[in-house]
Design a protein around this motif. Structure first.
Motif, PDB file in Angstrom:
ATOM      1  N   ARG A  49      55.973  88.704  58.689  1.00  0.00           N
ATOM      2  CA  ARG A  49      56.157  88.986  60.306  1.00  0.00           C
ATOM      3  C   ARG A  49      56.148  90.635  60.414  1.00  0.00           C
ATOM      4  O   ARG A  49      56.704  91.203  61.458  1.00  0.00           O
ATOM      5  N   ASP A  50      55.342  91.308  59.452  1.00  0.00           N
ATOM      6  CA  ASP A  50      55.018  92.757  59.969  1.00  0.00           C
ATOM      7  C   ASP A  50      53.563  92.810  60.598  1.00  0.00           C
ATOM      8  O   ASP A  50      52.795  92.924  60.351  1.00  0.00           O
ATOM      9  N   THR A  51      54.153  93.081  61.924  1.00  0.00           N
ATOM     10  CA  THR A  51      53.202  93.348  63.004  1.00  0.00           C
ATOM     11  C   THR A  51      52.301  94.347  62.955  1.00  0.00           C
ATOM     12  O   THR A  51      51.020  94.357  63.085  1.00  0.00           O
ATOM     13  N   LEU A  52      53.068  95.564  62.379  1.00  0.00           N
ATOM     14  CA  LEU A  52      52.107  96.736  62.441  1.00  0.00           C
ATOM     15  C   LEU A  52      51.115  96.676  61.457  1.00  0.00           C
ATOM     16  O   LEU A  52      50.027  97.102  61.351  1.00  0.00           O
ATOM     17  N   LYS A  53      51.626  96.228  59.937  1.00  0.00           N
ATOM     18  CA  LYS A  53      50.721  96.069  59.094  1.00  0.00           C
ATOM     19  C   LYS A  53      49.548  95.269  59.315  1.00  0.00           C
ATOM     20  O   LYS A  53      48.378  95.359  59.059  1.00  0.00           O
ATOM     21  N   ALA A  54      50.093  94.044  59.800  1.00  0.00           N
ATOM     22  CA  ALA A  54      48.825  92.926  60.068  1.00  0.00           C
ATOM     23  C   ALA A  54      47.873  93.517  60.995  1.00  0.00           C
ATOM     24  O   ALA A  54      46.376  93.288  60.865  1.00  0.00           O
ATOM     25  N   ASN A  55      48.248  94.155  61.912  1.00  0.00           N
ATOM     26  CA  ASN A  55      47.324  94.968  63.170  1.00  0.00           C
ATOM     27  C   ASN A  55      46.443  96.029  62.494  1.00  0.00           C
ATOM     28  O   ASN A  55      45.150  96.038  62.694  1.00  0.00           O
ATOM     29  N   LYS A  56      47.041  96.577  61.389  1.00  0.00           N
ATOM     30  CA  LYS A  56      46.132  97.560  60.755  1.00  0.00           C
ATOM     31  C   LYS A  56      45.241  97.071  59.911  1.00  0.00           C
ATOM     32  O   LYS A  56      44.193  97.566  59.986  1.00  0.00           O
ATOM     33  N   ILE A  57      45.358  95.816  59.442  1.00  0.00           N
ATOM     34  CA  ILE A  57      44.497  95.118  58.502  1.00  0.00           C
ATOM     35  C   ILE A  57      43.336  94.656  59.325  1.00  0.00           C
ATOM     36  O   ILE A  57      42.251  94.881  59.214  1.00  0.00           O
ATOM     37  N   VAL A  58      43.889  93.866  60.544  1.00  0.00           N
ATOM     38  CA  VAL A  58      42.668  93.560  61.588  1.00  0.00           C
ATOM     39  C   VAL A  58      41.815  94.451  61.771  1.00  0.00           C
ATOM     40  O   VAL A  58      40.720  94.378  62.123  1.00  0.00           O
ATOM     41  N   LYS A  59      42.511  95.641  62.186  1.00  0.00           N
ATOM     42  CA  LYS A  59      41.668  96.720  62.769  1.00  0.00           C
ATOM     43  C   LYS A  59      40.611  97.022  61.669  1.00  0.00           C
ATOM     44  O   LYS A  59      39.695  97.294  61.885  1.00  0.00           O
ATOM     45  N   ALA A 102      55.574  79.537  44.411  1.00  0.00           N
ATOM     46  CA  ALA A 102      56.325  78.926  45.667  1.00  0.00           C
ATOM     47  C   ALA A 102      57.143  79.884  46.602  1.00  0.00           C
ATOM     48  O   ALA A 102      57.318  79.493  47.564  1.00  0.00           O
ATOM     49  N   LYS A 103      57.448  81.216  46.074  1.00  0.00           N
ATOM     50  CA  LYS A 103      58.017  82.304  46.802  1.00  0.00           C
ATOM     51  C   LYS A 103      57.430  82.196  48.189  1.00  0.00           C
ATOM     52  O   LYS A 103      58.144  82.399  48.973  1.00  0.00           O
ATOM     53  N   GLU A 104      56.223  82.469  48.362  1.00  0.00           N
ATOM     54  CA  GLU A 104      55.621  82.659  49.502  1.00  0.00           C
ATOM     55  C   GLU A 104      55.605  81.590  50.530  1.00  0.00           C
ATOM     56  O   GLU A 104      55.690  81.694  51.785  1.00  0.00           O
ATOM     57  N   TYR A 105      55.759  80.432  49.963  1.00  0.00           N
ATOM     58  CA  TYR A 105      55.968  79.346  50.906  1.00  0.00           C
ATOM     59  C   TYR A 105      57.536  79.189  51.285  1.00  0.00           C
ATOM     60  O   TYR A 105      57.832  78.809  52.449  1.00  0.00           O
ATOM     61  N   LEU A 106      58.465  79.660  50.581  1.00  0.00           N
ATOM     62  CA  LEU A 106      60.022  79.587  50.872  1.00  0.00           C
ATOM     63  C   LEU A 106      60.383  80.624  51.769  1.00  0.00           C
ATOM     64  O   LEU A 106      60.892  80.425  52.908  1.00  0.00           O
ATOM     65  N   ALA A 107      59.516  81.802  51.708  1.00  0.00           N
ATOM     66  CA  ALA A 107      59.386  82.897  52.654  1.00  0.00           C
ATOM     67  C   ALA A 107      59.080  82.495  54.169  1.00  0.00           C
ATOM     68  O   ALA A 107      59.372  82.776  55.104  1.00  0.00           O
ATOM     69  N   GLY A 108      57.708  81.598  54.109  1.00  0.00           N
ATOM     70  CA  GLY A 108      57.048  81.217  55.204  1.00  0.00           C
ATOM     71  C   GLY A 108      58.046  80.160  55.870  1.00  0.00           C
ATOM     72  O   GLY A 108      57.944  80.214  57.187  1.00  0.00           O
ATOM     73  N   MET A 109      58.818  79.346  55.432  1.00  0.00           N
ATOM     74  CA  MET A 109      59.588  78.351  56.064  1.00  0.00           C
ATOM     75  C   MET A 109      60.680  79.029  56.626  1.00  0.00           C
ATOM     76  O   MET A 109      61.387  78.672  57.501  1.00  0.00           O
ATOM     77  N   LYS A 110      60.957  80.275  56.041  1.00  0.00           N
ATOM     78  CA  LYS A 110      62.189  80.884  56.892  1.00  0.00           C
ATOM     79  C   LYS A 110      61.552  81.880  58.310  1.00  0.00           C
ATOM     80  O   LYS A 110      62.247  82.016  59.115  1.00  0.00           O
ATOM     81  N   ALA A 111      60.271  82.197  58.026  1.00  0.00           N
ATOM     82  CA  ALA A 111      59.841  82.840  59.073  1.00  0.00           C
ATOM     83  C   ALA A 111      59.226  81.990  60.234  1.00  0.00           C
ATOM     84  O   ALA A 111      59.014  82.372  61.338  1.00  0.00           O
ATOM     85  N   TYR A 112      58.538  80.864  59.801  1.00  0.00           N
ATOM     86  CA  TYR A 112      57.955  79.817  60.912  1.00  0.00           C
ATOM     87  C   TYR A 112      58.651  78.591  60.860  1.00  0.00           C
ATOM     88  O   TYR A 112      58.827  77.950  59.688  1.00  0.00           O
ATOM     89  N   SER A 113      58.806  77.925  62.118  1.00  0.00           N
ATOM     90  CA  SER A 113      59.237  76.575  62.135  1.00  0.00           C
ATOM     91  C   SER A 113      58.189  75.622  61.793  1.00  0.00           C
ATOM     92  O   SER A 113      57.018  76.091  61.766  1.00  0.00           O
ATOM     93  N   GLY A 114      58.537  74.310  61.637  1.00  0.00           N
ATOM     94  CA  GLY A 114      57.282  73.223  61.475  1.00  0.00           C
ATOM     95  C   GLY A 114      56.437  73.215  62.553  1.00  0.00           C
ATOM     96  O   GLY A 114      55.332  72.960  62.354  1.00  0.00           O
ATOM     97  N   VAL A 115      57.077  73.184  63.769  1.00  0.00           N
ATOM     98  CA  VAL A 115      56.198  73.152  64.975  1.00  0.00           C
ATOM     99  C   VAL A 115      55.280  74.104  65.282  1.00  0.00           C
ATOM    100  O   VAL A 115      54.016  73.970  65.430  1.00  0.00           O
ATOM    101  N   LYS A 116      55.932  75.402  64.904  1.00  0.00           N
ATOM    102  CA  LYS A 116      55.074  76.690  64.813  1.00  0.00           C
ATOM    103  C   LYS A 116      54.055  76.483  63.954  1.00  0.00           C
ATOM    104  O   LYS A 116      52.742  76.867  64.254  1.00  0.00           O
ATOM    105  N   THR A 117      54.177  76.108  62.917  1.00  0.00           N
ATOM    106  CA  THR A 117      53.058  76.085  61.677  1.00  0.00           C
ATOM    107  C   THR A 117      52.086  75.088  61.961  1.00  0.00           C
ATOM    108  O   THR A 117      50.862  75.364  61.994  1.00  0.00           O
ATOM    109  N   MET A 118      52.542  73.825  62.781  1.00  0.00           N
ATOM    110  CA  MET A 118      51.388  72.877  63.347  1.00  0.00           C
ATOM    111  C   MET A 118      50.358  73.730  64.346  1.00  0.00           C
ATOM    112  O   MET A 118      49.256  73.335  64.240  1.00  0.00           O
ATOM    113  N   ASN A 119      51.265  74.197  65.114  1.00  0.00           N
ATOM    114  CA  ASN A 119      50.344  74.862  66.071  1.00  0.00           C
ATOM    115  C   ASN A 119      49.437  76.120  65.614  1.00  0.00           C
ATOM    116  O   ASN A 119      48.274  76.338  66.185  1.00  0.00           O
ATOM    117  N   ILE A 120      49.904  76.867  64.803  1.00  0.00           N
ATOM    118  CA  ILE A 120      49.115  77.735  64.001  1.00  0.00           C
ATOM    119  C   ILE A 120      47.810  77.152  63.451  1.00  0.00           C
ATOM    120  O   ILE A 120      46.700  77.843  63.489  1.00  0.00           O
TER     121      ILE A 120
END
Length: 334
Positions: free
Chosen positions: A221-231, A282-300
């Motif tokens: 959930r690094d907004t600055l880095k994500a937006n730099k990459i998108v740019k 599996a570490k990135e999925y464990l991190a993802g479960m902390k960052a996003y709820s199941g409902v948010k993941t479905m919406n994504i």
């Protein structure tokens, strides 16, 4: 039998009288076929004892006639049928399979699909020889393939560099093998560890601005880095088309959704549930479960699908790929 099982038998000189190699992934079909020829015949024997046939130019009767020949001054003759998916009436091979010549190694390369496994001929081939289905590798299995491929060539690769190659090339294993071979050639003498810097220098992928880093930024959930990459993607659209990005994000969040149902939320538990080869994946999925709820993941996942449709012109007349990705990333992070 697995690819490793078949390769081990071939290496030890244990050949089956017939091989049916079929499936969507050409890489393993080609490797097994080539390895059989390499181990069964030396260069002098190939002139008289290697027959290559093509599905568009032959039929089962001609294949059988060649298979019934005896080798000349050699223990074996090898008959390789390429493009076998173009041949019909495979049932006509049944008579030969009742008593195949022990001196003949018949290799049927059936690509871009599989022979109907309900057919009697498939069971007959399996009874007398080897039936192997070569399946496409899932995206999350590519780094492991890359590591193993390089290890056989006495090379190592850092995890991030392997992810970058997987992201750049995709799951076309023949192309991946070619890119890795070229990378090995460009490595400085005496250096056998491939780093992200080597990938950036020789393959042309930015080590800081790529789909792998975008995925990591979203997980953190690094907004600055994500937006730099998108740019960066928006400023370099030719080298960063949106479709591979959407594929990687869709695969990640789809697996994340599945990971929520893992009985044990640990490295080993999630890795086993998702069929990952290594617990570290599996570490990135464990991190993802902390960052996003199941409902948010479905919406994504839903938004990624909508973005994919819009990128192909469905319900979108004005937004560029860069703008679509920016909207998607904003939705994911907020």
């Amino acid at each position: 039998m697995t690819y490793e099982d078949i390769a081990k038998n071939i290496k030890n000189g244990k050949f089956a009288p017939v091989y049916l190699l079929m499936g969507e992934e050409d890489y393993y079909i080609d490797r097994i076929s080539d390895y059989i020829v390499e181990k069964a015949l030396d260069e002098n024997e190939k002139e008289f004892n290697l027959t290559i046939m093509y599905g568009l130019d032959t039929d089962v009767a001609s294949i059988v006639n060649n298979a019934k020949r005896y080798p000349m001054m050699s223990e074996h003759q090898v008959v390789v049928v390429k493009e076998a998916q173009n041949i019909r009436a495979w049932d006509d091979l049944s008579f030969y399979l009742q008593k195949p010549l022990e001196s003949t190694i018949l290799v049927i390369c059936y690509k871009h699909g599989t022979m109907d496994k309900r057919k009697k001929i498939v069971a007959e081939i399996e009874k007398k020889g080897v039936v192997f289905e070569s399946k496409k590798l899932k995206e999350n299995m590519l780094p492991s393939f890359i590591t193993t491929y390089l290890k056989r060539r006495k090379m190592e690769i850092e995890d991030k560099a392997a992810e970058m190659m997987a992201d750049f090339v995709g799951n076309d294993l023949n192309r991946m093998a070619g890119e890795l071979d070229k990378l090995i050639i460009t490595m400085p003498a005496g250096k056998n560890r491939i780093t992200p810097e080597e990938i950036e220098r020789n393959i042309g992928i930015s080590k800081d601005y790529n789909n792998f880093e975008l995925k990591n930024a979203l997980i953190a959930r690094d907004t600055l880095k994500a937006n730099k990459i998108v740019k960066y993607f928006n400023d370099n659209p030719k080298n960063n088309p949106i479709q591979p990005t959407l594929t990687i994000l869709f695969n990640y969040f789809s697996n994340l959704m599945v990971a929520y149902y893992a009985p044990e939320r640990s490295d080993n538990g999630v890795a086993a549930y998702l069929g990952l080869k290594s617990p570290w994946q599996a570490k990135e999925y464990l991190a993802g479960m902390k960052a996003y709820s199941g409902v948010k993941t479905m919406n994504i996942i839903t938004q990624i699908r909508l973005c994919d449709a819009k990128s192909k012109g469905i319900g979108n007349v004005s937004l560029s790929q860069g703008e679509l990705l920016r909207e998607l990333v904003y939705f994911i992070l907020h």
